[in-house]
Motif scaffolding. Structure first.
Motif, PDB file in Angstrom:
ATOM      1  N   UNK A 629       8.780   7.553  -4.386  1.00 11.99           N
ATOM      2  CA  UNK A 629       7.689   7.956  -3.497  1.00 11.99           C
ATOM      3  C   UNK A 629       8.017   7.484  -2.088  1.00 11.99           C
ATOM      4  N   UNK A 630       8.348   8.418  -1.205  1.00 11.83           N
ATOM      5  CA  UNK A 630       8.729   8.075   0.178  1.00 11.83           C
ATOM      6  C   UNK A 630       7.467   7.881   1.025  1.00 11.83           C
ATOM      7  N   UNK A 640      -3.925   4.688   5.832  1.00 17.10           N
ATOM      8  CA  UNK A 640      -3.925   4.269   4.432  1.00 17.10           C
ATOM      9  C   UNK A 640      -2.846   4.999   3.659  1.00 17.10           C
ATOM     10  N   UNK A 641      -2.949   6.329   3.637  1.00 14.01           N
ATOM     11  CA  UNK A 641      -2.159   7.124   2.710  1.00 14.01           C
ATOM     12  C   UNK A 641      -2.902   7.192   1.391  1.00 14.01           C
ATOM     13  N   UNK A 642      -2.843   8.347   0.730  1.00 11.20           N
ATOM     14  CA  UNK A 642      -3.349   8.451  -0.647  1.00 11.20           C
ATOM     15  C   UNK A 642      -2.291   9.069  -1.551  1.00 11.20           C
ATOM     16  N   UNK A 643      -1.296   9.750  -0.953  1.00 15.01           N
ATOM     17  CA  UNK A 643      -0.159  10.224  -1.738  1.00 15.01           C
ATOM     18  C   UNK A 643       0.530   9.054  -2.416  1.00 15.01           C
ATOM     19  N   UNK A 644       0.627   7.919  -1.708  1.00 15.70           N
ATOM     20  CA  UNK A 644       1.257   6.729  -2.295  1.00 15.70           C
ATOM     21  C   UNK A 644       0.569   6.321  -3.606  1.00 15.70           C
ATOM     22  N   UNK A 645      -0.746   6.498  -3.667  1.00 16.38           N
ATOM     23  CA  UNK A 645      -1.516   6.135  -4.868  1.00 16.38           C
ATOM     24  C   UNK A 645      -1.303   7.148  -5.995  1.00 16.38           C
ATOM     25  N   UNK A 646      -1.197   8.420  -5.629  1.00 16.12           N
ATOM     26  CA  UNK A 646      -0.986   9.475  -6.640  1.00 16.12           C
ATOM     27  C   UNK A 646       0.397   9.341  -7.274  1.00 16.12           C
ATOM     28  N   UNK A 647       1.394   9.033  -6.463  1.00 11.59           N
ATOM     29  CA  UNK A 647       2.731   8.758  -7.006  1.00 11.59           C
ATOM     30  C   UNK A 647       2.690   7.542  -7.935  1.00 11.59           C
ATOM     31  N   UNK A 648       2.032   6.491  -7.476  1.00  6.73           N
ATOM     32  CA  UNK A 648       1.999   5.225  -8.210  1.00  6.73           C
ATOM     33  C   UNK A 648       1.395   5.396  -9.607  1.00  6.73           C
ATOM     34  N   UNK A 652       5.873   6.729 -10.274  1.00  8.86           N
ATOM     35  CA  UNK A 652       6.949   6.721  -9.275  1.00  8.86           C
ATOM     36  C   UNK A 652       6.969   5.358  -8.577  1.00  8.86           C
ATOM     37  N   UNK A 653       8.145   4.969  -8.085  1.00  4.37           N
ATOM     38  CA  UNK A 653       8.267   3.702  -7.367  1.00  4.37           C
ATOM     39  C   UNK A 653       8.224   3.957  -5.870  1.00  4.37           C
ATOM     40  N   UNK A 654       7.449   3.139  -5.171  1.00  8.10           N
ATOM     41  CA  UNK A 654       7.282   3.314  -3.737  1.00  8.10           C
ATOM     42  C   UNK A 654       8.499   2.797  -2.983  1.00  8.10           C
ATOM     43  N   UNK A 655       9.017   3.633  -2.088  1.00  6.06           N
ATOM     44  CA  UNK A 655      10.005   3.218  -1.091  1.00  6.06           C
ATOM     45  C   UNK A 655       9.279   3.331   0.238  1.00  6.06           C
ATOM     46  N   UNK A 656       8.891   2.191   0.824  1.00  7.72           N
ATOM     47  CA  UNK A 656       8.007   2.315   1.975  1.00  7.72           C
ATOM     48  C   UNK A 656       8.072   1.168   2.947  1.00  7.72           C
ATOM     49  N   UNK A 657       7.482   1.429   4.102  1.00  2.00           N
ATOM     50  CA  UNK A 657       7.269   0.380   5.098  1.00  2.00           C
ATOM     51  C   UNK A 657       6.003  -0.387   4.731  1.00  2.00           C
TER      52      UNK A 657
END
Length: 797
Positions: A629-630, A640-648, A652-657
């Motif tokens: 998850x980019x 916030x982001x919510x795509x990060x939560x849907x991937x999680x 999926x593993x988060x690759x993020x700042x």
């Protein structure tokens, strides 16, 4: 009606013949979809009516959620899931020779939103109903939504989004509840009965007609309402050019976010915003009067929540109604208004904080402008009393200044609650972006970290995984997402980890088939599916991703034996029609894909895929299949982001700042179960405040960066002379405002680490399990409970 398969089939048969006027054998798939939709709507109608009657009888508070966007996605299967009849209906249709999946394909994604803001509003409605809370949504019924995106020769082309071409089976037109909205004209003040009254003369009147859609709670008797307003000509307009009036009226609910680079577009956007709030408030107050009579206790019974600044005109519009129609004095009206309205801020980007030129605002909304002017005048007097002579402070905080009306300032002054949408975001609002307001109104500011409708994004989008989880830990997580934490008991269970891997592989194979059908590119489902899907914006840094991909391609070209874990890089994004730079990045991604995907030296080591027309129904196929998850926005920029939560929640593993809710994801899963890189928000803010960053230094000292950046302008991309010069200039001439080059090395190193970890499949699955197990916190049920208890003060019925 849905009590057993036989009864469903008999009812479906009869209903189809009555509705379509043809026999079952002659019916089309469209007839069958329409029939099923009508049956569901009729099935919930008793609960829908009962819910509304219950709300009329209560003395407690109700919330009205105003949003310019609602990104609903498809509703057919979600409604069946929430009603608890999905399996029964699927079996009944199968026995009739009908595939529910094929009917679902016929449903259009409702074109009522664009990105995270609209999807959040849709998730919130789902949770409000599922938690049996008295809440209603109000929005605009856009005929064409944003646009349908086609990629032609690598360029984004915008086509009208025809989501209403075949009607909308879920909506009910309520022409008897239409209201009138007034634009233009002039305001006349006169003394009547010893008080000053205001009359809006020579106004251009538009009719707002409501279309109601049921919002069905999960296994609940609560059916709330999403009311969407359609702009239509009034019967007797005083207008010289009737065709021009008709066209301008219908444009109000034609498109989401019309291009506002010119005054015509600005006027239309402001019209949309006032149209939404005026229609909604008239409707809300009419219902309130019916229940409670006078409006002097409105704030005791009603909370009006504005989702970002688009509906902030609710503040002066409520003042107008309370004073001009109800006869309240300013102090009474202001006390009610500021205790009725609550506001969510969704951005730290100053350019995204709306402001409207007075030269447009004042003539279009003359009475509203007078009220805003008075609010500003009184607020500035209060500031003067606190710090006499501090003109700079007053100018910085004023609602009207430098020829503009500042909507975020109006939202803060005119509301009782201001919330951010992640811990970091709220702190940035308090300590930087809105610090002077926080110092005046510390009691107003609070955080409500975003959440997602986990039933849609796991139960509906990933049925294989959902079924496995229910078998493993029981189905209680469907209603109580925090119960996913029980999965941590299985983190060392090899058979569970292998099953997770098997489900992911099946989902990847399904997405690979979609990619083949849509793009003609064959991808290896054993490769890492590395995904960045979201709105195309410079701060979200799709550019960092594609420059890194170009670097990997250069490595392969320079060293034929270069070994890398195979990758499929998947993008999905729409660029706003007027956002020239974002469209260049879409072209860059597609140009790079064209070269990489057709180079035999690359083979299956790497593929680059851009899936056009990214939308909810496509997202439901992508999230379950993603490995990575980019989430690579410049730290401090993503609220916030919510795509990060849907991937999680899909493993999926988060690759993020360390930005937005990524920070809270890391707190929950621990450093070992997330890949982070790059500058922190404090470091970014330090560079912005004190300077010191020179992008040219990174360009000159890192060969990888120089090679990829030079390829933007040195003829590497055939047939697109000067095409990517604006991107090249943004990185060097304009000193790389979003720190793409600064974070490049850290990003590349982290990507190498991702590849190494992926080789150890059991370690990867263990990390994946930890993400799913900790994702329950990010359910919108939790978020909505916090809003309900802390801000709205509403209780479940």
């Amino acid at each position: 009606m849905f009590s057993n398969v036989k009864k469903f089939k008999d009812t479906f048969y009869k209903r189809l013949e009555m509705l379509c006027g043809k026999s079952f054998d002659e019916s089309t798939a469209r007839d069958q979809y329409e029939t099923l939709g009508h049956m569901i709507r009729e099935f919930v109608s008793n609960d829908w009516i009962a819910t509304n009657e219950r709300y009329l009888a209560i003395t407690g508070k109700q919330v009205y959620y105003l949003s310019i966007e609602y990104l609903l996605g498809k509703l057919l299967r979600q409604n069946l899931i929430n009603l608890g009849v999905e399996a029964l209906v699927e079996e009944g249709l199968r026995e009739l020779g009908i595939d529910l999946n094929e009917l679902e394909e016929l449903e259009a994604d409702a074109g009522l939103g664009n990105g995270g803001l609209g999807r959040l509003a849709a998730c919130f409605l789902d949770s409000i109903a599922s938690l049996n809370l008295p809440g209603h949504g109000h929005g605009i019924r856009y005929k064409h939504g944003l646009f349908e995106q086609k990629i032609v020769d690598g360029y984004q082309v915008e086509l009208p989004e025809q989501w209403l071409r075949s009607g909308n089976v879920w909506e009910v037109r309520k022409a008897d509840l239409a209201v009138k909205i007034r634009f233009w004209g002039k305001v006349e003040a006169k003394m009547e009965h010893n008080r000053l009254t205001f009359h809006h003369l020579n106004a251009e009147t538009v009719t707002a007609v409501p279309y109601d859609m049921p919002v069905i709670g999960y296994e609940s008797k609560t059916v709330n309402t999403l009311r969407l307003w359609n702009a239509e000509p009034s019967q007797f307009p005083i207008h010289d050019d009737i065709l021009k009036y008709k066209r301008e009226t219908e444009m109000i609910s034609e498109l989401l976010y019309p291009d506002d680079t010119h005054d015509e577009g600005k006027i239309l956007r402001l019209k949309q915003q006032y149209f939404l709030v005026s229609a909604s408030l008239q409707s809300i107050l009419k219902a309130y009067r019916k229940q409670h009579g006078k409006l002097d206790q409105l704030h005791e019974h009603v909370c009006i929540h504005i989702n970002d600044t688009h509906p902030v005109l609710a503040i002066p519009e409520l003042m107008r109604i309370l004073m001009d129609e109800e006869g309240l004095d300013w102090e009474q009206a202001w006390n009610i208004t500021k205790n009725t309205i609550s506001y969510t801020n969704h951005t730290t980007l100053s350019e995204a904080l709306e402001k409207w030129p007075i030269r447009i605002f004042q003539p279009l909304l003359p009475r509203i402008y007078m009220i805003v002017e008075e609010i500003n005048e009184r607020f500035c007097h209060e500031l003067w009393d606190e710090t006499p002579g501090d003109w700079a402070r007053i100018a910085g905080l004023a609602i009207i200044a430098d020829g503009y009306v500042k909507m975020a300032h109006l939202a803060i002054v005119g509301s009782f609650s201001v919330n951010g949408v992640a811990k970091l975001h709220t702190e940035i609002l308090k300590q930087r972006e809105m610090k002077p307001f926080y110092q005046i109104f510390p009691e107003k500011f609070n955080n409500k970290t975003n959440g997602i409708a986990h039933r849609r994004w796991l139960l509906k989008a990933n049925p294989k995984l959902a079924t496995f989880l229910s078998e493993l830990i029981g189905p209680s997580w469907i209603r109580s997402a925090e119960d996913l934490s029980q999965l941590m008991n299985y983190q060392n269970d090899t058979s569970v980890l292998e099953q997770l891997e098997s489900i992911k592989k099946e989902n990847k194979q399904e997405l690979a088939q979609i990619i083949l059908e849509k793009t003609g590119v064959s991808v290896d489902s054993g490769a890492i599916f590395d995904v960045q899907v979201k709105r195309l914006h410079a701060y979200k840094r799709q550019l960092l991703n594609i420059l890194h991909i170009m670097h990997l391609y250069n490595r392969i070209k320079e060293d034929a034996s270069y070994s890398m874990v195979p990758r499929v890089f998947i993008f999905g994004a729409k660029a706003s029609p007027g956002y020239y730079y974002a469209k260049k990045i879409i072209k860059l991604i597609n140009s790079a894909a064209e070269i990489i995907n057709h180079d035999p030296k690359v083979g299956d080591r790497m593929k680059v895929i851009f899936l056009e027309n990214y939308r909810v129904s496509l997202a439901e196929k992508i999230f379950p299949a993603a490995d990575v998850s980019e989430q690579i926005s410049t730290a401090s920029k993503e609220a916030s982001g919510t795509g990060n939560m849907k991937f999680m929640i899909n493993g999926a593993l988060t690759l993020g700042t360390l930005d937005g809710a990524n920070i809270e994801i890391r707190e929950l899963v621990g450093d070992d179960n997330i890949f982070t890189f790059g500058l922190t928000s404090d470091e970014v803010l330090h560079y912005y405040q004190h300077g010191g960053y020179q992008s040219e230094g990174y360009y000159h000292h890192d060969y990888r960066i120089r090679q990829a950046v030079d390829q933007l302008v040195n003829g590497f991309f055939p047939g697109v002379y000067n095409e990517f010069e604006p991107i090249f200039d943004s990185l060097l001439e304009e000193n790389d405002q979003y720190f793409v080059l600064k974070d490049f090395a850290s990003y590349a190193d982290t990507q190498l680490n991702v590849g190494e970890v992926f080789k150890d499949s059991m370690r990867w699955q263990k990390m994946s399990l930890a993400n799913i197990a900790n994702a329950g916190y990010f359910s919108s049920d939790r978020t909505i409970k916090e809003y309900a208890e802390d801000i709205w003060k509403i209780n479940p019925l």
